[in-house]
Design a protein around this motif. Structure first.
Motif, PDB file in Angstrom:
ATOM      1  N   ILE A  18       0.799  -0.922   0.079  1.00 20.86           N
ATOM      2  CA  ILE A  18       0.103  -0.033  -0.085  1.00 20.86           C
ATOM      3  C   ILE A  18       1.078   1.193   0.120  1.00 20.86           C
ATOM      4  CG2 ILE A  18      -2.125   1.598   1.849  1.00 20.86           C
ATOM      5  CD1 ILE A  18      -2.549  -1.253   2.158  1.00 20.86           C
ATOM      6  N   GLY A  19       2.302   1.416   1.200  1.00 26.23           N
ATOM      7  CA  GLY A  19       2.742   3.109   0.996  1.00 26.23           C
ATOM      8  C   GLY A  19       2.824   2.345  -0.651  1.00 26.23           C
ATOM      9  N   MET A  20       3.529   1.238  -1.382  1.00 29.84           N
ATOM     10  CA  MET A  20       4.387   1.797  -2.470  1.00 29.84           C
ATOM     11  C   MET A  20       3.520   2.377  -3.456  1.00 29.84           C
ATOM     12  SD  MET A  20       7.712   1.054  -2.572  1.00 29.84           S
ATOM     13  CE  MET A  20       7.401   0.937  -4.373  1.00 29.84           C
ATOM     14  N   LEU A  21       2.107   1.333  -3.352  1.00 23.32           N
ATOM     15  CA  LEU A  21       1.308   2.104  -4.561  1.00 23.32           C
ATOM     16  C   LEU A  21       1.259   3.455  -4.403  1.00 23.32           C
ATOM     17  CD1 LEU A  21      -1.030  -1.025  -5.016  1.00 23.32           C
ATOM     18  CD2 LEU A  21       0.752  -0.228  -6.693  1.00 23.32           C
ATOM     19  N   ALA A  22       1.104   4.275  -2.947  1.00 27.74           N
ATOM     20  CA  ALA A  22       0.829   5.460  -3.057  1.00 27.74           C
ATOM     21  C   ALA A  22       2.031   6.455  -2.964  1.00 27.74           C
ATOM     22  CB  ALA A  22       0.141   5.228  -0.916  1.00 27.74           C
ATOM     23  N   TRP A  23       2.797   5.897  -2.535  1.00 29.45           N
ATOM     24  CA  TRP A  23       4.138   6.112  -2.220  1.00 29.45           C
ATOM     25  C   TRP A  23       4.413   6.942  -4.303  1.00 29.45           C
ATOM     26  CZ3 TRP A  23       8.550   4.901  -5.317  1.00 29.45           C
ATOM     27  CH2 TRP A  23      10.252   6.294  -5.434  1.00 29.45           C
ATOM     28  N   GLU A  24       4.585   5.874  -5.211  1.00 31.94           N
ATOM     29  CA  GLU A  24       4.722   6.089  -6.942  1.00 31.94           C
ATOM     30  C   GLU A  24       3.636   7.351  -7.304  1.00 31.94           C
ATOM     31  OE1 GLU A  24       3.671   2.289  -7.804  1.00 31.94           O
ATOM     32  OE2 GLU A  24       5.799   1.511  -7.941  1.00 31.94           O
ATOM     33  N   GLN A  25       2.895   7.483  -6.581  1.00 32.47           N
ATOM     34  CA  GLN A  25       1.318   8.052  -6.651  1.00 32.47           C
ATOM     35  C   GLN A  25       1.980   9.338  -6.150  1.00 32.47           C
ATOM     36  OE1 GLN A  25      -2.535   8.753  -5.416  1.00 32.47           O
ATOM     37  NE2 GLN A  25      -2.985   8.841  -7.012  1.00 32.47           N
ATOM     38  N   ALA A  26       2.799   9.749  -5.451  1.00 30.15           N
ATOM     39  CA  ALA A  26       3.015  10.674  -5.000  1.00 30.15           C
ATOM     40  C   ALA A  26       3.825  11.811  -5.241  1.00 30.15           C
ATOM     41  CB  ALA A  26       3.056  10.873  -3.361  1.00 30.15           C
ATOM     42  N   VAL A  27       5.366  10.911  -6.005  1.00 32.19           N
ATOM     43  CA  VAL A  27       6.413  11.133  -6.277  1.00 32.19           C
ATOM     44  C   VAL A  27       5.894  11.315  -7.951  1.00 32.19           C
ATOM     45  CG1 VAL A  27       7.564  10.542  -4.490  1.00 32.19           C
ATOM     46  CG2 VAL A  27       7.775   8.967  -6.355  1.00 32.19           C
ATOM     47  N   ASN A 119       3.472  17.737  -3.989  1.00 35.83           N
ATOM     48  CA  ASN A 119       2.611  16.968  -3.653  1.00 35.83           C
ATOM     49  C   ASN A 119       1.339  17.260  -3.366  1.00 35.83           C
ATOM     50  OD1 ASN A 119       1.378  14.685  -3.047  1.00 35.83           O
ATOM     51  ND2 ASN A 119       2.808  13.817  -1.046  1.00 35.83           N
ATOM     52  N   ALA A 120       0.402  17.619  -4.692  1.00 34.30           N
ATOM     53  CA  ALA A 120      -0.728  18.811  -5.218  1.00 34.30           C
ATOM     54  C   ALA A 120      -1.737  17.920  -4.211  1.00 34.30           C
ATOM     55  CB  ALA A 120      -1.108  18.773  -6.038  1.00 34.30           C
ATOM     56  N   SER A 124      -3.595  19.472  -0.532  1.00 36.47           N
ATOM     57  CA  SER A 124      -4.729  19.416  -0.729  1.00 36.47           C
ATOM     58  C   SER A 124      -5.667  18.888   0.950  1.00 36.47           C
ATOM     59  CB  SER A 124      -5.590  19.451  -1.684  1.00 36.47           C
ATOM     60  OG  SER A 124      -6.553  19.218  -1.664  1.00 36.47           O
ATOM     61  N   PHE A 125      -5.591  18.040   0.877  1.00 40.37           N
ATOM     62  CA  PHE A 125      -6.222  16.590   1.909  1.00 40.37           C
ATOM     63  C   PHE A 125      -5.220  17.608   3.369  1.00 40.37           C
ATOM     64  CE2 PHE A 125      -5.551  13.659   5.257  1.00 40.37           C
ATOM     65  CZ  PHE A 125      -6.352  12.881   5.310  1.00 40.37           C
ATOM     66  N   PHE A 126      -3.971  17.747   3.580  1.00 41.62           N
ATOM     67  CA  PHE A 126      -3.921  18.438   5.132  1.00 41.62           C
ATOM     68  C   PHE A 126      -4.666  19.866   5.518  1.00 41.62           C
ATOM     69  CE2 PHE A 126      -0.838  15.054   4.475  1.00 41.62           C
ATOM     70  CZ  PHE A 126      -1.273  14.266   5.825  1.00 41.62           C
ATOM     71  N   ASP A 147      17.623  19.311  -6.728  1.00 41.78           N
ATOM     72  CA  ASP A 147      17.066  20.049  -5.818  1.00 41.78           C
ATOM     73  C   ASP A 147      15.748  19.643  -5.353  1.00 41.78           C
ATOM     74  OD1 ASP A 147      19.456  21.054  -5.138  1.00 41.78           O
ATOM     75  OD2 ASP A 147      19.149  22.987  -6.095  1.00 41.78           O
ATOM     76  N   VAL A 148      15.079  19.424  -3.940  1.00 42.36           N
ATOM     77  CA  VAL A 148      13.703  18.868  -3.721  1.00 42.36           C
ATOM     78  C   VAL A 148      13.092  19.928  -3.068  1.00 42.36           C
ATOM     79  CG1 VAL A 148      12.536  17.279  -2.851  1.00 42.36           C
ATOM     80  CG2 VAL A 148      14.611  16.977  -4.664  1.00 42.36           C
TER      81      VAL A 148
END
Length: 170
Positions: A18-27, A119-120, A124-126, A147-148
């Motif tokens: 679950i973390g990986m799927l969500a992370w892939e979406q986030a980055v 990470n729009a 938005s969520f927070f 740079d990040v």
């Protein structure tokens, strides 16, 4: 129906997925997923193997759908991941509420977290949940070779008491 509970040791692999799927979406669009995927997977697996007992899990209709954690059990939310197919169904809100309740019970007055500035969805969520920007940073990431931008968000969990005497602050 959403249920929130403590994670179980035998769920480490499923939680990492679950973390990986969500992370892939986030980055997506920020990082080279192919170059970072193995490191990210190892990081999720290592973290969850060591800290599964402090992770809060969310189920949607009996199926694992997300998780949240505070790595140092302090006021910092280090992880909040919801499977992409389960997003926008209240799981993130339920997890956030549970983590914040833990923090209040532990006498923390505020909650903080960080994410990358692009990470729009997370921003938005927070913001929708009362978080505001407390800092912005740009730092070189050797893993990404660029740079990040990172952004810190914060929310007070306990309302300030009025100054003065009496119930109205006089």
């Amino acid at each position: 129906m959403i249920s929130i509970r403590n994670a179980r040791q035998h769920e480490v692999s499923a939680l990492a997925d679950i973390g990986m799927l969500a992370w892939e979406q986030a980055v997506l669009g920020v990082a080279d997923l192919d170059a970072l995927r193995e490191n990210a997977r190892n990081a999720f697996a290592a973290f969850l193997s060591r800290h599964w007992s402090t992770v809060i899990a969310a189920e949607l209709d009996g199926v694992l759908a997300g998780w949240a954690a505070r790595e140092a059990m302090d006021e910092e939310i280090t992880d909040l991941w919801v499977a992409p197919q389960a997003q926008r169904q209240g799981i993130g809100s339920a997890l956030l509420s549970a983590v914040e309740a833990e923090m209040v019970e532990a006498s923390h007055e505020a909650a903080g977290l960080q994410t990358h500035a692009r990470n729009a969805l997370a921003l938005s969520f927070f913001r929708k949940h009362g978080y505001s920007v407390s800092w912005l940073s740009v730092a070189y990431s050797p893993k990404l070779d660029r740079d990040v931008e990172s952004i810190g968000l914060r929310r007070n969990l306990v309302e300030d008491e009025p100054l003065g005497y009496g119930s109205n602050g006089f």
